[in-house]
Design an enzyme around this catalytic site. Structure first.
Site, PDB file in Angstrom:
ATOM      1  N   HIS A 135      -4.816  -9.301  17.847  1.00 47.86           N
ATOM      2  CA  HIS A 135      -5.612  -9.116  16.609  1.00 47.86           C
ATOM      3  C   HIS A 135      -4.893  -8.207  15.616  1.00 47.86           C
ATOM      4  O   HIS A 135      -5.536  -7.515  14.824  1.00 47.86           O
ATOM      5  CB  HIS A 135      -6.999  -8.536  16.910  1.00 47.86           C
ATOM      6  CG  HIS A 135      -7.718  -9.222  18.027  1.00 47.86           C
ATOM      7  ND1 HIS A 135      -8.560 -10.294  17.832  1.00 47.86           N
ATOM      8  CD2 HIS A 135      -7.698  -9.006  19.365  1.00 47.86           C
ATOM      9  CE1 HIS A 135      -9.036 -10.700  19.001  1.00 47.86           C
ATOM     10  NE2 HIS A 135      -8.514  -9.947  19.946  1.00 47.86           N
ATOM     11  N   LYS A 149      13.948  -1.797  -4.233  1.00 47.74           N
ATOM     12  CA  LYS A 149      13.501  -2.840  -3.312  1.00 47.74           C
ATOM     13  C   LYS A 149      14.622  -3.496  -2.516  1.00 47.74           C
ATOM     14  O   LYS A 149      15.717  -3.727  -3.010  1.00 47.74           O
ATOM     15  CB  LYS A 149      12.790  -3.945  -4.095  1.00 47.74           C
ATOM     16  CG  LYS A 149      11.502  -3.477  -4.723  1.00 47.74           C
ATOM     17  CD  LYS A 149      10.338  -3.538  -3.761  1.00 47.74           C
ATOM     18  CE  LYS A 149       9.758  -4.941  -3.777  1.00 47.74           C
ATOM     19  NZ  LYS A 149       8.667  -5.062  -2.832  1.00 47.74           N
ATOM     20  N   SER A 178      15.276  -6.630  -6.098  1.00 43.40           N
ATOM     21  CA  SER A 178      14.342  -7.019  -7.136  1.00 43.40           C
ATOM     22  C   SER A 178      15.035  -6.860  -8.482  1.00 43.40           C
ATOM     23  O   SER A 178      15.858  -5.962  -8.661  1.00 43.40           O
ATOM     24  CB  SER A 178      13.108  -6.119  -7.067  1.00 43.40           C
ATOM     25  OG  SER A 178      12.449  -6.106  -8.321  1.00 43.40           O
ATOM     26  N   GLU A 182      11.351 -15.037   4.419  1.00 45.03           N
ATOM     27  CA  GLU A 182      10.294 -15.664   3.616  1.00 45.03           C
ATOM     28  C   GLU A 182      10.637 -17.115   3.295  1.00 45.03           C
ATOM     29  O   GLU A 182       9.761 -17.994   3.289  1.00 45.03           O
ATOM     30  CB  GLU A 182      10.084 -14.879   2.319  1.00 45.03           C
ATOM     31  CG  GLU A 182       9.402 -13.543   2.550  1.00 45.03           C
ATOM     32  CD  GLU A 182       9.406 -12.647   1.314  1.00 45.03           C
ATOM     33  OE1 GLU A 182       8.612 -11.715   1.276  1.00 45.03           O
ATOM     34  OE2 GLU A 182      10.204 -12.873   0.385  1.00 45.03           O
TER      35      GLU A 182
END
Ligand code: ARG
Length: 465
Positions: free
Chosen positions: A157, A284, A278, A291
Site C-alpha cells: 500500500h 532539476k 529542466s 518516464e
C-alpha cells in the site's frame, strides 16, 4: 493497360490518391531480407519438383542476391506504384533476369508470401528482444549480488511494511522478466509454422513440396490448412500480448526508479547520463528515461488492442485489412528493444544509497511482525500477539521512538512474556536474517539466488550466441 503486375483485367490507371493510400512499401520494405529468403526457398523447391528449370532457379537466386545487396547499399529505389515490398522486389528481379523472374510467383500468392515473411521476421525479432532482455536480467542479477545485504523498507500500500534487501527487490524484477522471456519462447515456438504453398487461399495445383520449403526456412512444419494459414495473425497478437506484459513490467520498474530518485525517497541516483535537466529550473535532474519507458508502454499496449480490433470482424481468408498489422507490429518490436537497451545500461549504473535505504527501513515500525512472531514462539496465540504488538507500536508512536528503543519494562507492560532476547528480533538485520527460506529476503538467500540467476543467465546467453 494499367501497367501493374496484376493489371491484366484493368483498363484504367490507378487513381493517384489510391496508389498512396494503398501502398505499404514505405513500411514493409523492412521485410526485404526475409522476403528474399522466402522467395529463394520457394524457387528452389519449384526447380526441384520440376515446375521451373534449374537454370531459371539459378537466375532467380543470383538476381535476388543482387537485389539484396543493392537494397543494403541503398541503391534500390522503392516505388509506391509497385505497392509493396513483394512487388518491388519481383519487378526488379524481372528487370534483371527477364522471364525467369516472371516465373518466381508460380504456385504462390502475396497472401502466403506475406504470412511467411512476417513469421520469419518476427522469429528473428523475438530472438533480438530475448537477447536484449537477457542483458537487462544480467544487470539485475549483478546489482542483486552487490546489494544482497543492503537493507531497505519493503512496501505494501506504499506504506513501510517489512525490511527487505535491495538485492531481493532486484531479483523480484528479474522474476517478472524471466516469465516474459519464457512467454516469448512459447510464442516463437507456436508461430514457427510455414504458410508457404497455401497460395492465395486454396493451395496450388502444382505438385509442390511443402515439407521442403518449411525445412529450408527453419519452420517446424508446413501449416495444416491453407485457409487458416493466409488468414491467421494470432501469432502477432500473441507476440504483442507478451510484449505488452513485458512493457508493463518495465513500466512498473520505471515507476519505482522514479519514486526512489525523488528527494522524498532518495534511495537511488539514476546517474547524469540517464537523466535530463529542466529548461527553466536549474536545480532539476529529471528521471526522463524511466518516464519515457513508462510512457512508451502505452504504445505497445495500444498496438495490442489495435491488432485485436483489426482481426475481430474479418471473414476468412485474407483481407487487405491485414496490411494495417505491420506498423503496429514493427513499432511494438522497436519499442521493446529500445527500452530494454536503455535499461541494460541504466540499471547497472544506478547508484544505490545504502545509508538512506537503511534509515528509511528504521522508520515505519517495519519489525512489528517480527515482534509478533517472537511472541508466538513464546506460546502466545498469533491473534493475541497481533493485538499486543499493535498496542506496543502505538506506545512507541506516542514516545516518538522506534520499537527497539523502548525499554524492556515498557514492552513488558503489554505482555509479560517479553524478555531481554526480544532485542535480537527487533533489529533490521535480525528481521531479514530470519527470513531464511526459499524465496526469502535473508541476505544469504539473496546472494545464493543472485549467483544462481547469473549462472542460469550465462547458460542462456551461450545458447543464444
Ligand atoms: N501488402 C499486403 C499486406 O501487407 C501484401 C499482401 C497483399 N495481398 C493482396 N491480395 N492484395 O498484407
Amino acid at each position: 493497360m494499367s501497367g501493374k503486375i496484376w493489371g491484366g483485367r484493368f483498363s484504367q490507371d490507378t487513381n493517384e490518391l489510391v496508389e498512396q493510400f494503398s501502398s505499404s512499401v514505405q513500411f514493409d520494405q523492412r521485410l526485404y531480407a526475409h522476403d528474399i529468403l522466402g522467395s529463394i526457398a520457394h524457387a528452389r523447391m519449384l526447380a526441384k519438383v520440376g515446375v521451373i528449370s534449374k537454370d531459371d532457379f539459378a537466375s532467380i537466386e543470383a538476381g535476388l542476391e543482387q537485389i539484396k545487396a543493392q537494397i543494403e547499399a541503398g541503391e534500390l529505389e522503392w516505388s509506391v506504384q509497385l505497392e509493396d515490398v513483394h512487388m518491388n522486389i519481383e519487378s526488379r528481379l524481372t528487370d534483371l533476369v527477364g522471364d525467369a523472374g516472371k516465373r518466381l510467383h508460380t504456385g504462390r500468392s502475396r497472401n502466403d508470401q506475406i504470412a511467411t515473411d512476417i513469421r520469419l521476421y518476427l522469429r528473428d525479432a523475438i530472438g533480438e528482444i530475448q537477447h536484449a532482455l537477457l542483458q537487462v536480467q544480467v544487470g539485475l542479477a549483478e546489482v542483486a549480488e552487490a546489494q544482497a545485504d543492503t537493507i531497505m523498507p519493503g512496501f505494501t500500500h506504499m506504506q513501510v511494511a517489512q525490511p527487505i534487501t535491495f538485492g531481493h527487490h532486484m531479483l523480484a524484477w528479474n522474476e517478472m522478466l524471466e516469465r516474459d522471456f519464457s512467454r516469448l519462447t512459447d510464442c516463437a515456438k507456436r508461430m514457427n509454422v510455414c504458410p508457404l504453398g497455401s497460395a492465395a487461399l486454396a493451395g496450388t495445383s502444382f505438385a509442390i513440396d511443402r515439407e521442403m520449403t518449411a525445412k529450408e526456412l527453419g519452420f517446424d512444419y508446413p501449416s495444416a490448412n491453407s485457409l487458416d494459414a493466409v488468414a491467421d495473425r494470432d501469432f502477432m497478437i500473441e507476440f504483442t500480448a507478451a510484449a505488452s506484459l513485458l512493457m508493463v513490467h518495465l513500466s512498473r520498474m520505471a515507476e519505482e526508479m522514479i519514486l526512489w530518485s525523488t528527494d522524498a525517497f532518495d534511495f537511488v541516483d539514476l546517474g547524469d547520463a540517464f537523466c535530463t535537466g529542466s529548461s527553466i529550473m536549474p536545480q532539476k535532474k529529471n528521471p526522463d528515461m524511466a518516464e519515457l519507458v513508462r510512457g512508451k508502454t502505452s504504445r505497445v499496449n495500444g498496438h495490442l488492442h489495435g491488432l485485436l480490433m483489426l482481426m475481430k470482424g474479418q471473414p476468412l481468408t485474407y483481407n487487405r485489412d491485414n496490411q494495417e498489422d505491420k506498423e503496429m507490429l514493427f513499432d511494438s518490436i522497436d519499442t521493446c528493444l529500445v527500452c530494454l537497451q536503455v535499461y541494460s545500461e541504466m540499471i547497472p549504473q544506478m547508484l544505490v544509497k545504502k545509508d538512506k535505504l537503511y534509515a528509511a527501513a528504521q522508520g515505519g515500525y517495519a519489525t512489528a511482525t517480527d515482534l509478533a512472531d517472537y511472541l508466538v514462539r513464546k506460546q502466545v496465540p498469533f491473534r493475541d500477539a497481533h493485538e499486543i504488538v499493535g498496542k506496543t507500536v502505538n506506545h512507541a508512536i506516542e514516545q516518538d521512538c522506534t520499537l527497539d528503543a523502548l525499554p524492556l519494562s515498557a514492552m513488558q507492560q503489554f505482555c509479560s512474556a517479553i524478555e531481554e532476547d526480544v532485542f535480537d528480533v527487533l533489529t533490521l538485520e535480525g528481521s531479514v536474517n530470519a527470513r531464511d527460506h526459499i524465496g526469502g529476503t535473508a541476505p544469504a538467500r539473496v546472494l545464493a539466488a543472485a549467483k544462481t540467476a547469473k549462472r542460469q543467465l550465462a547458460t542462456k546467453i551461450k545458447q543464444f550466441a
